[in-house]
Motif scaffolding. Structure first.
Motif, PDB file in Angstrom:
ATOM      1  N   GLY A 156      -0.634 -33.426  28.337  1.00  0.00           N
ATOM      2  CA  GLY A 156       0.193 -32.586  27.502  1.00  0.00           C
ATOM      3  C   GLY A 156       1.034 -31.755  27.919  1.00  0.00           C
ATOM      4  N   GLN A 157       1.566 -30.654  27.603  1.00  0.00           N
ATOM      5  CA  GLN A 157       2.378 -29.853  27.949  1.00  0.00           C
ATOM      6  C   GLN A 157       1.903 -28.763  28.880  1.00  0.00           C
ATOM      7  N   LEU A 158       2.613 -28.616  29.952  1.00  0.00           N
ATOM      8  CA  LEU A 158       2.217 -27.845  31.066  1.00  0.00           C
ATOM      9  C   LEU A 158       2.580 -26.325  30.555  1.00  0.00           C
ATOM     10  N   ILE A 159       1.628 -25.132  30.431  1.00  0.00           N
ATOM     11  CA  ILE A 159       1.516 -24.067  29.652  1.00  0.00           C
ATOM     12  C   ILE A 159       1.547 -22.925  31.081  1.00  0.00           C
ATOM     13  N   ASN A 315       6.290 -20.326  28.898  1.00  0.00           N
ATOM     14  CA  ASN A 315       5.328 -20.920  29.792  1.00  0.00           C
ATOM     15  C   ASN A 315       5.241 -19.493  30.689  1.00  0.00           C
ATOM     16  N   THR A 316       4.027 -19.394  31.398  1.00  0.00           N
ATOM     17  CA  THR A 316       3.750 -18.521  32.508  1.00  0.00           C
ATOM     18  C   THR A 316       3.408 -18.856  33.792  1.00  0.00           C
ATOM     19  N   ALA A 317       3.632 -18.099  34.772  1.00  0.00           N
ATOM     20  CA  ALA A 317       2.836 -18.597  36.230  1.00  0.00           C
ATOM     21  C   ALA A 317       2.687 -17.135  37.035  1.00  0.00           C
ATOM     22  N   SER A 318       1.684 -17.428  37.568  1.00  0.00           N
ATOM     23  CA  SER A 318       1.248 -16.125  38.939  1.00  0.00           C
ATOM     24  C   SER A 318       1.175 -16.700  40.113  1.00  0.00           C
ATOM     25  N   PHE A 319       1.665 -15.938  41.130  1.00  0.00           N
ATOM     26  CA  PHE A 319       1.514 -16.461  42.373  1.00  0.00           C
ATOM     27  C   PHE A 319       1.123 -15.214  43.273  1.00  0.00           C
ATOM     28  N   MET A 335      -3.578 -25.596  37.203  1.00  0.00           N
ATOM     29  CA  MET A 335      -2.683 -25.751  36.432  1.00  0.00           C
ATOM     30  C   MET A 335      -3.142 -26.193  35.061  1.00  0.00           C
ATOM     31  N   HIS A 336      -2.636 -25.640  33.940  1.00  0.00           N
ATOM     32  CA  HIS A 336      -3.204 -25.598  32.861  1.00  0.00           C
ATOM     33  C   HIS A 336      -2.374 -26.074  31.643  1.00  0.00           C
ATOM     34  N   PHE A 337      -2.648 -27.098  31.270  1.00  0.00           N
ATOM     35  CA  PHE A 337      -1.689 -28.007  30.126  1.00  0.00           C
ATOM     36  C   PHE A 337      -2.688 -28.016  28.742  1.00  0.00           C
ATOM     37  N   THR A 338      -1.893 -28.382  27.835  1.00  0.00           N
ATOM     38  CA  THR A 338      -2.535 -28.367  26.435  1.00  0.00           C
ATOM     39  C   THR A 338      -3.748 -29.314  26.221  1.00  0.00           C
TER      40      THR A 338
END
Length: 444
Positions: A156-159, A315-319, A335-338
């Protein structure tokens, strides 16, 4: 000294072999399978050596010149492809060789200021050159397999992406407290010098949606005088310290004990010119920066930092970059997808599909070299891109490289200014600054 050697090499090739090299690297019809890509080596350090091994393993490229101020290192590495100079020198070298028409593979970071990154982008685009960036994480089998999953949308979509860079306690002490990347003035801030390829691959996985907002927090939390153990007393060098056998950051433990066990590779190899041994390592620790107490060094870069990103599509990301780990640069990824998730550690990754409730673990083949095979993957891809005249083989271009660097600069601005930074406005302001500087130079 390094600068004179670099430009001595440039002038040599301008006078005697410029046309030959340009024919081999720019005329794609002349580049057949039997004609190797010719490479000039600028800086014979750790990163250059990592890329250079490829020339010994393949007939696709050969070294035609090297520039390195250390005579013993030149002698030992003369048969290898070695690419890299100190970060603040990247712009000078890149612009000089772009002017002469040479394709460029640049070690990270691209440059240490936004303005210099823009100057390199303009030079590369103006000359129509192949440009590779030392974002080696893109080119490891591990990352490329994950990239295929992301782009296939099978989950699905990468969120959302969460990535952690565990630098490693003694690695950070070596490189960012005692070493070449310890001073922002002499190099750059730690997020740029260590983690620009983390931000790059996060942006790559989220593409084509660009980052639009960034916030960041971080500090130099531990490696300063206030944190010095009381038992260390007034000692400023590890060999003179009462706790040299117990301190986790002891130069005796990290270097001298290591070489006494037969280790002559990294990190001890960076301390001396030539083969490390007990005698020359001891001498280096008595007088050089690598023998200094980490609590008495002149370092000023962050030892922990977090970055939060919002992308155009929501979408969001943290590092997270942190020094205090036993793992050495073994990135931890979620990595979190739908319809599923991926959890990885650079050597393996696990895929869970929510629709089938099945989980499978994959172990990509590491063909050797640093960064899970990324070093070899990058130099191989760059050589093939030059041979065929095809920038697309690298999966990126100088414009995309610039944008990911701009995101890193924006993150550092957020940390310093304690505010959320708009990435688009930040880039526009940087480009306007370059244009204004150019105008002022002309008027003078």
């Amino acid at each position: 000294m390094a600068s004179s050697i670099i430009f001595g090499t440039k002038n040599l090739f301008r006078k005697s072999t410029k046309l030959k090299l340009k024919e081999q690297t720019m005329n794609t019809e002349a580049n057949t399978d039997s004609e190797p890509v010719t490479l000039i080596v600028i800086g014979c350090g750790q990163r250059g050596a990592a890329y250079g091994k490829y020339a010994l393993q393949s007939d696709a490229c050969q070294v035609v010149a090297i520039a390195e101020p250390r005579p013993q290192t030149r002698k030992i590495l003369a048969d290898a492809v070695l690419i890299a100079v100190q970060d603040h020198m990247h712009v000078e070298v890149a612009l000089a060789f772009a002017e002469q028409g040479y394709h460029i593979l640049c070690e990270k970071p691209m440059a240490t200021t936004m303005e210099d990154c823009i100057r390199i982008e303009e030079a590369i685009n103006g000359a129509g050159l192949i440009f590779g960036m030392g974002h080696v994480m893109r080119y490891s089998p591990y990352s490329q397999e994950i990239t295929k999953i992301v782009q296939s949308q099978t989950l699905g979509q990468l969120i959302n992406i969460v990535q952690v860079e565990p630098v490693g306690y003694y690695h950070f002490a070596h490189s960012y407290v005692r070493g070449n990347w310890s001073s922002e003035k002499e190099s750059s801030f730690a997020l740029m010098t260590k983690c620009c390829h983390d931000i790059d691959i996060i942006c790559h996985w989220m593409s084509p949606s660009p980052p639009v907002k960034v916030s960041s927090f971080g500090s130099l939390r531990h490696f300063h005088h206030r944190a010095k153990p009381l038992d260390a007393g007034d000692a400023t060098r590890c060999l003179d310290c009462a706790i040299r056998n117990d301190c986790p950051y002891s130069a005796k433990r990290i270097y001298l004990d290591s070489v006494s066990r037969g280790n002559t590779g990294w990190p001890v190899s960076t301390l001396v010119d030539g083969i490390p041994d007990i005698e020359n390592i001891t001498a280096a620790l008595k007088v050089g920066p690598y023998g200094q107490c980490v609590y008495e060094s002149k370092n000023d870069v962050c030892d922990n930092q977090i970055v939060n990103l919002e992308f155009e599509n929501g979408n969001t990301a943290s590092f997270t970059m942190v020094a205090f780990t036993s793992a050495i640069c073994e990135r931890q990824l979620r990595m979190h997808f739908t319809h599923g998730e991926i959890v990885g550690d650079m050597s393996k990754y696990t895929v869970t599909d929510f629709r089938t409730n099945k989980t499978k673990t994959f172990h990509p083949v590491n063909e050797g070299g640093g960064h899970g095979g990324g070093d070899i993957g990058l130099i191989r891809t760059f050589v093939e891109a030059v041979r065929t005249g095809n920038q697309k083989l690298l999966g990126t271009d100088v414009g995309e490289v610039l944008k990911s660097h701009m995101t890193v600069f924006a993150a550092e601005a957020s940390r310093r200014e304690e505010k959320v930074v708009n990435c688009v406005a930040f880039e526009e302001k940087a480009r306007a600054s370059v244009r204004e500087t150019r105008v002022q130079t002309v008027l003078r």
